[in-house]
Design an enzyme around this catalytic site. Structure first.
Site, PDB file in Angstrom:
ATOM      1  CE  LYS A 169      85.370  12.630  34.434  1.00 52.16           C
ATOM      2  NZ  LYS A 169      84.057  12.266  34.956  1.00 52.16           N
TER       3      LYS A 169
ATOM      4  CB  SER B  90      88.013  19.056  43.638  1.00 53.50           C
ATOM      5  OG  SER B  90      87.265  18.139  42.911  1.00 53.50           O
TER       6      SER B  90
ATOM      7  CG  ASN C 279      76.888   6.009  24.912  1.00 58.10           C
ATOM      8  OD1 ASN C 279      77.020   5.005  25.595  1.00 58.10           O
ATOM      9  ND2 ASN C 279      77.178   6.061  23.612  1.00 58.10           N
ATOM     10  N   GLY C 280      78.241   8.706  28.261  1.00 52.01           N
ATOM     11  CA  GLY C 280      79.563   9.279  28.519  1.00 52.01           C
ATOM     12  C   GLY C 280      80.315   8.490  29.589  1.00 52.01           C
TER      13      GLY C 280
ATOM     14  CG  ASN D 294      87.379   9.615  38.513  1.00 52.00           C
ATOM     15  OD1 ASN D 294      88.126   8.684  38.792  1.00 52.00           O
ATOM     16  ND2 ASN D 294      86.313   9.900  39.215  1.00 52.00           N
TER      17      ASN D 294
ATOM     18  CG  ASP E 126      91.534  -5.310  36.831  1.00 49.47           C
ATOM     19  OD1 ASP E 126      92.590  -5.114  36.195  1.00 49.47           O
ATOM     20  OD2 ASP E 126      91.369  -6.259  37.623  1.00 49.47           O
TER      21      ASP E 126
HETATM   22  P1  NAP Z   1      80.098  13.205  29.345  1.00 52.39           P
HETATM   23  O1  NAP Z   1      81.169  12.176  29.239  1.00 52.39           O
HETATM   24  O2  NAP Z   1      80.240  14.518  28.673  1.00 52.39           O
HETATM   25  O3  NAP Z   1      78.720  12.509  28.829  1.00 52.39           O
HETATM   26  C1  NAP Z   1      77.505  13.212  28.795  1.00 52.39           C
HETATM   27  C2  NAP Z   1      76.414  12.306  28.218  1.00 52.39           C
HETATM   28  O4  NAP Z   1      75.186  13.022  28.295  1.00 52.39           O
HETATM   29  C3  NAP Z   1      76.639  11.952  26.742  1.00 52.39           C
HETATM   30  O5  NAP Z   1      76.192  10.639  26.508  1.00 52.39           O
HETATM   31  C4  NAP Z   1      75.743  12.972  26.020  1.00 52.39           C
HETATM   32  O6  NAP Z   1      75.232  12.505  24.806  1.00 52.39           O
HETATM   33  C5  NAP Z   1      74.595  13.051  26.994  1.00 52.39           C
HETATM   34  N1  NAP Z   1      73.839  14.290  26.858  1.00 52.39           N
HETATM   35  C6  NAP Z   1      74.294  15.563  27.014  1.00 52.39           C
HETATM   36  N2  NAP Z   1      73.283  16.442  26.843  1.00 52.39           N
HETATM   37  C7  NAP Z   1      72.182  15.701  26.567  1.00 52.39           C
HETATM   38  C8  NAP Z   1      70.823  16.034  26.264  1.00 52.39           C
HETATM   39  N3  NAP Z   1      70.386  17.297  26.241  1.00 52.39           N
HETATM   40  N4  NAP Z   1      69.956  15.021  26.009  1.00 52.39           N
HETATM   41  C9  NAP Z   1      70.382  13.737  26.028  1.00 52.39           C
HETATM   42  N5  NAP Z   1      71.647  13.357  26.310  1.00 52.39           N
HETATM   43  C10 NAP Z   1      72.528  14.334  26.565  1.00 52.39           C
HETATM   44  O7  NAP Z   1      79.807  13.550  30.863  1.00 52.39           O
HETATM   45  P2  NAP Z   1      79.892  12.567  32.131  1.00 52.39           P
HETATM   46  O8  NAP Z   1      81.205  12.728  32.784  1.00 52.39           O
HETATM   47  O9  NAP Z   1      79.444  11.213  31.711  1.00 52.39           O
HETATM   48  O10 NAP Z   1      78.820  13.266  33.109  1.00 52.39           O
HETATM   49  C11 NAP Z   1      77.433  13.196  32.857  1.00 52.39           C
HETATM   50  C12 NAP Z   1      76.668  13.884  33.996  1.00 52.39           C
HETATM   51  O11 NAP Z   1      76.907  13.207  35.218  1.00 52.39           O
HETATM   52  C13 NAP Z   1      77.089  15.350  34.229  1.00 52.39           C
HETATM   53  O12 NAP Z   1      75.957  16.088  34.564  1.00 52.39           O
HETATM   54  C14 NAP Z   1      78.028  15.266  35.417  1.00 52.39           C
HETATM   55  O13 NAP Z   1      78.020  16.459  36.187  1.00 52.39           O
HETATM   56  C15 NAP Z   1      77.397  14.112  36.198  1.00 52.39           C
HETATM   57  N6  NAP Z   1      78.383  13.392  37.019  1.00 52.39           N
HETATM   58  C16 NAP Z   1      78.145  13.325  38.353  1.00 52.39           C
HETATM   59  C17 NAP Z   1      79.024  12.632  39.165  1.00 52.39           C
HETATM   60  C18 NAP Z   1      78.767  12.550  40.649  1.00 52.39           C
HETATM   61  O14 NAP Z   1      79.684  12.210  41.389  1.00 52.39           O
HETATM   62  N7  NAP Z   1      77.548  12.805  41.072  1.00 52.39           N
HETATM   63  C19 NAP Z   1      80.170  12.003  38.607  1.00 52.39           C
HETATM   64  C20 NAP Z   1      80.371  12.093  37.220  1.00 52.39           C
HETATM   65  C21 NAP Z   1      79.462  12.796  36.437  1.00 52.39           C
HETATM   66  P3  NAP Z   1      76.119  12.452  23.440  1.00 52.39           P
HETATM   67  O15 NAP Z   1      77.036  11.285  23.647  1.00 52.39           O
HETATM   68  O16 NAP Z   1      75.091  12.235  22.402  1.00 52.39           O
HETATM   69  O17 NAP Z   1      76.809  13.787  23.368  1.00 52.39           O
END
Ligand code: NAP
Length: 249
Positions: free
Chosen positions: A65, A16, A129-130, A86, A77
């Site tokens: 978040k 950012s 699931n995040g 975010n 919404d």
């Molecule tokens: P988060 O809230 O921490 O969620 C991460 C998710 O990934 C959780 O469901 C977690 O499972 C799962 N996970 C982590 N390690 C894993 C593994 N080895 N095997 C299977 N599942 C796994 O993170 P987030 O914000 O959702 O972000 C997720 C990804 O998207 C990150 O890599 C982030 O950099 C990317 N992202 C990209 C953008 C973009 O603009 N391109 C925007 C947002 C996020 P558990 O629930 O079981 O822990």
């Protein structure tokens, strides 16, 4: 002096500051600033809000978040439905500063998906699931695309687990979206455990990971005849959406 910034913890390699500094330059806004605010505890947010003069907006990243929601007097919404914020807009009112919470991942992902491939996607597998998975799910529902979640643990029989993924038939899905950090730097050799031999030209793999440019899973999908896209455009579009909120464009 108008100020923007990012809260989260820890904050190491954030995209950012450089992105917004380039925007300030482009728009001739030489007095605007963008700073990193690593908060060890979200309870120190109020201190920041009152000590930092000119603060107009904040990006919010892991792990705040969801925790930031109680600080917001108003939510869009989608931020309310997803349960994740975010981007925050600070509004000066007669009684003090009020916070409005947004989820710009929704706009970022929607625009990026539709730029890439608009017609006739029907059924998606969402891995993870995040917060990002919830934003993706929100968009797919609004585009009438069916959703199946793949998670590590679940009691919900409609969801698939990562344990089942290696033997899952992919023929029912035309879109697979990685919303986990699998394959992200430095673990760049890690791949999503799916049957790559089942990949067909109608399979679309959208990887939210953007570092590296081409993840190991994207590489495997393309080698087997499918289409693949990384999350860089989404990253830029969600930042543009935040900028539009702060500048009221
Ligand atoms: P988060 O809230 O921490 O969620 C991460 C998710 O990934 C959780 O469901 C977690 O499972 C799962 N996970 C982590 N390690 C894993 C593994 N080895 N095997 C299977 N599942 C796994 O993170 P987030 O914000 O959702 O972000 C997720 C990804 O998207 C990150 O890599 C982030 O950099 C990317 N992202 C990209 C953008 C973009 O603009 N391109 C925007 C947002 C996020 P558990 O629930 O079981 O822990």
């Amino acid at each position: 002096m108008p100020a923007l910034g990012l809260i989260g913890y820890p904050l190491s390699h954030s995209f950012s500051p450089e992105y917004f500094k380039a925007k300030f330059q482009l728009e001739g806004l030489s007095d605007w600033t963008y700073e990193l605010f690593p908060l060890k505890d979200i309870s120190t947010l109020n201190e920041l809000l009152y000590s930092k003069s000119g603060l107009r907006g904040l990006n919010v990243t892991i792990p705040y978040k969801t925790e930031v929601i109680p600080f917001c007097s108003n939510l869009t919404d989608e931020a309310r439905e997803i349960g994740a914020v975010n981007c925050i807009e600070l509004v000066q009112t007669p009684s003090g500063k009020e916070l409005k919470g947004y989820n710009t991942d929704v706009e970022g992902f929607r625009k990026s998906l539709l730029n890439w491939y608009r017609p006739s996607l029907k059924n998606a597998l969402i891995l993870g699931n995040g917060g990002a998975a919830k934003a993706v799910e929100y968009v797919l529902k609004s585009e009438n695309i069916g959703i199946t979640r793949v998670v590590r643990t679940t009691n919900d029989s409609r969801q698939i687990t990562f344990h089942d993924l290696p033997t899952l038939s992919l023929s029912a899905y035309d879109l697979i979206i990685n919303c986990t950090p699998i394959g992200m730097y430095p673990d760049i050799e890690k791949v999503i455990p799916i049957q790559f031999s089942e990949i067909q030209p109608y399979h679309h793999f959208y990887d939210l990971v953007y570092n590296p440019d081409v993840t190991a899973t994207m590489q495997m999908i393309m080698q087997n005849g499918g289409r693949a896209k990384n999350g860089l455009e989404m990253l830029h579009l969600q930042a543009d959406a935040a900028w539009a909120i702060w500048c009221k464009k």
